[in-house]
Design a protein around this motif. Structure first.
Motif, PDB file in Angstrom:
ATOM      1  N   ILE A 224     -23.888   2.025   8.092  1.00  0.00           N
ATOM      2  CA  ILE A 224     -22.515   2.316   7.486  1.00  0.00           C
ATOM      3  C   ILE A 224     -21.726   1.043   7.380  1.00  0.00           C
ATOM      4  O   ILE A 224     -21.720   0.371   8.207  1.00  0.00           O
ATOM      5  N   LEU A 225     -21.459   0.858   6.398  1.00  0.00           N
ATOM      6  CA  LEU A 225     -20.497  -0.421   6.139  1.00  0.00           C
ATOM      7  C   LEU A 225     -19.091  -0.176   6.282  1.00  0.00           C
ATOM      8  O   LEU A 225     -18.769   0.881   5.702  1.00  0.00           O
ATOM      9  N   VAL A 226     -18.303  -0.739   7.141  1.00  0.00           N
ATOM     10  CA  VAL A 226     -17.014  -0.293   7.203  1.00  0.00           C
ATOM     11  C   VAL A 226     -16.088  -1.406   6.964  1.00  0.00           C
ATOM     12  O   VAL A 226     -16.546  -2.721   7.114  1.00  0.00           O
ATOM     13  N   MET A 227     -15.143  -1.202   5.975  1.00  0.00           N
ATOM     14  CA  MET A 227     -14.140  -2.219   5.534  1.00  0.00           C
ATOM     15  C   MET A 227     -12.743  -1.917   5.517  1.00  0.00           C
ATOM     16  O   MET A 227     -12.306  -0.770   5.382  1.00  0.00           O
ATOM     17  N   GLN A 242     -12.394   2.103   4.515  1.00  0.00           N
ATOM     18  CA  GLN A 242     -13.561   2.542   3.781  1.00  0.00           C
ATOM     19  C   GLN A 242     -14.811   2.594   4.510  1.00  0.00           C
ATOM     20  O   GLN A 242     -14.914   1.481   4.844  1.00  0.00           O
ATOM     21  N   ILE A 243     -15.505   3.484   4.173  1.00  0.00           N
ATOM     22  CA  ILE A 243     -17.029   3.559   4.754  1.00  0.00           C
ATOM     23  C   ILE A 243     -17.780   3.556   3.673  1.00  0.00           C
ATOM     24  O   ILE A 243     -17.634   4.524   2.821  1.00  0.00           O
ATOM     25  N   LYS A 244     -19.049   2.992   3.675  1.00  0.00           N
ATOM     26  CA  LYS A 244     -20.207   3.285   2.634  1.00  0.00           C
ATOM     27  C   LYS A 244     -21.577   3.287   3.354  1.00  0.00           C
ATOM     28  O   LYS A 244     -21.633   2.553   4.198  1.00  0.00           O
ATOM     29  N   LEU A 245     -22.451   4.018   3.008  1.00  0.00           N
ATOM     30  CA  LEU A 245     -23.757   4.080   3.432  1.00  0.00           C
ATOM     31  C   LEU A 245     -24.414   3.373   2.607  1.00  0.00           C
ATOM     32  O   LEU A 245     -24.524   3.283   1.423  1.00  0.00           O
ATOM     33  N   ILE A 246     -25.271   2.443   3.161  1.00  0.00           N
ATOM     34  CA  ILE A 246     -26.120   1.532   2.452  1.00  0.00           C
ATOM     35  C   ILE A 246     -27.520   1.294   3.156  1.00  0.00           C
ATOM     36  O   ILE A 246     -27.923   1.724   4.152  1.00  0.00           O
ATOM     37  N   ASP A 247     -28.385   0.776   2.301  1.00  0.00           N
ATOM     38  CA  ASP A 247     -29.774   0.506   2.862  1.00  0.00           C
ATOM     39  C   ASP A 247     -30.717   1.742   2.731  1.00  0.00           C
ATOM     40  O   ASP A 247     -30.810   2.428   3.830  1.00  0.00           O
ATOM     41  N   PHE A 248     -31.578   1.966   1.966  1.00  0.00           N
ATOM     42  CA  PHE A 248     -32.256   3.318   1.756  1.00  0.00           C
ATOM     43  C   PHE A 248     -33.708   3.009   1.729  1.00  0.00           C
ATOM     44  O   PHE A 248     -34.199   3.783   0.738  1.00  0.00           O
ATOM     45  N   ALA A 249     -34.182   1.871   2.055  1.00  0.00           N
ATOM     46  CA  ALA A 249     -35.635   1.646   1.918  1.00  0.00           C
ATOM     47  C   ALA A 249     -36.581   2.523   2.764  1.00  0.00           C
ATOM     48  O   ALA A 249     -37.827   2.636   2.369  1.00  0.00           O
ATOM     49  N   HIS A 250     -35.889   3.136   3.890  1.00  0.00           N
ATOM     50  CA  HIS A 250     -36.578   3.849   4.885  1.00  0.00           C
ATOM     51  C   HIS A 250     -36.102   5.353   4.800  1.00  0.00           C
ATOM     52  O   HIS A 250     -36.069   5.825   5.961  1.00  0.00           O
TER      53      HIS A 250
END
Length: 373
Positions: A224-227, A242-250
């Motif tokens: 979760i990226l918090v900015m 803002q929050i964003k979900l990132i990194d979905f290789a797994h």
């Protein structure tokens, strides 16, 4: 023209002879596509987002916009390579404070190879992942025009202990974020950034409410990226929290089962942020400036010694056989780490919200043998 991202805080960095992400002036982020199944997994996940009826529109906003894949000149000089083309999440932000929080007490999937499991397990043990259900993978905190950013090394950030993670969560929304790590964080922007109807806590609660029911995906090693922007907060303007979900290789199919690992870590993060909002001026963490300086500013930070980890104010009691967090909703027994799908479990029925949006009862999180109690 492609260039190195200015505000990247975690992951592989682009450079001479180094493969990493790039950005352009139009607001697109180019992430090198991994050549094995991880790359295929991430493309498949992003491709399914817009058409998956199980992901409501209000949850879609927590994912970066996906523009497909494209062959671009790789940052390491190896020629044209396929890249994921995503939304540049830092676009339009002048001096953003950013924190990358990797969610889950277990960052590897059951389908992973033994070699990869051991690699992940080592990182999980050397960080707060096991004890808290999440760890900080990287961060930058804007201080002032004169001082610029406070940005600890990534390796040091990943190895922050439970107490130091709590400290950083407070420092992230404080005005006195100087190099003096012995200073007490004032949490001056906590109510503006973490609180409110559009703040970080409100967004996390919205995400949690979806994860309580969704059984479509299991997200391993996702962040979760918090900015937010401190300068806007200082002027009394909307800081753009803002929050964003990132990194979905797994990402793997949920197969009708709730993602306990992600949900447990998310609940733990919510608890800590809720505590800051409830008592922003009560910093109960006693830290040594000298010890913290070593951990927070150097890439060779000290690895937490779980053998000597003792009970602290967040209810952590650890020994070699049983690592237990009683008050933050995470319960991890090391004997289950490699041979069971049972993981961090939270009793969602007892997670309730008070009128001001702050979690009212988080001490009733319990562990069962089959998942959510």
């Amino acid at each position: 023209m492609l260039k190195v991202p200015q505000h990247q805080v975690a992951g592989h960095e682009a450079g001479i002879g180094k493969l990493g992400p790039l950005v352009d002036e139009s607001g697109r982020f180019y992430k090198p596509l991994q050549g094995d199944e991880r790359g295929a997994n991430e493309v498949a996940f992003y491709s399914s987002l817009s058409t998956n009826s199980g992901i409501p529109e209000h949850i879609q906003r927590f994912f970066p916009t996906f523009y497909g894949t494209q062959l671009v000149e790789a940052s390491d000089g190896s020629g044209l390579l396929p890249h994921l083309v995503l939304e540049d999440l830092a676009l339009g932000r002048v001096n953003p404070s950013i924190m990358d929080v990797k969610i889950g007490s277990r960052t590897w999937a059951p389908e992973a190879s033994e070699k990869y499991i051991q690699k992940c397990l080592k990182k999980d043990r050397e960080s707060s992942s096991l004890s808290l259900g999440f760890r900080i993978s990287g961060l930058q905190i804007y201080r002032s025009k004169e001082l610029g950013f406070w940005k600890p090394g990534k390796k040091a950030a990943q190895k922050l202990s439970t107490e130091k993670v709590k400290l950083v969560l407070r420092r992230f929304v404080s005005s006195n974020t100087l190099n003096d790590l012995d200073s007490r964080p004032d949490c001056a922007f906590a109510s503006t950034v973490y609180g409110g109807s559009t703040g970080i806590l409100s967004q996390l609660l919205e995400l949690k409410s979806w994860f309580e029911d969704q059984t479509i995906f299991h997200l391993y090693s996702c962040s979760i990226l918090v900015m937010f922007e401190k300068e806007l907060a200082l002027k009394g303007k909307n800081p753009g929290a803002q929050i964003k979900l990132i990194d979905f290789a797994h990402v793997y199919e949920g197969r009708g089962v709730i993602d306990h690992y992600f949900l447990g870590g998310l609940c733990s993060l919510i608890k800590f942020i809720s505590e800051i909002l409830t008592a922003p001026n009560e910093c109960r963490i006693e830290v040594s400036a000298k010890a913290d300086q070593k951990n927070l500013t150097a890439d060779n930070g000290v690895v937490a010694d779980h053998k000597s980890h003792t009970a602290s104010d967040n209810g952590v009691v650890a020994d070699q056989k049983n690592l237990t967090v009683s008050d933050n909703g995470v319960v991890v027994d090391q004997k289950y780490l490699t041979n069971s799908d049972n993981g961090v479990v939270a009793d969602q029925k007892n997670l309730t919200a008070s009128n001001n949006g702050i979690i009212a009862d988080l001490k009733k999180l319990t562990d069962s043998d089959n998942g959510v109690s």
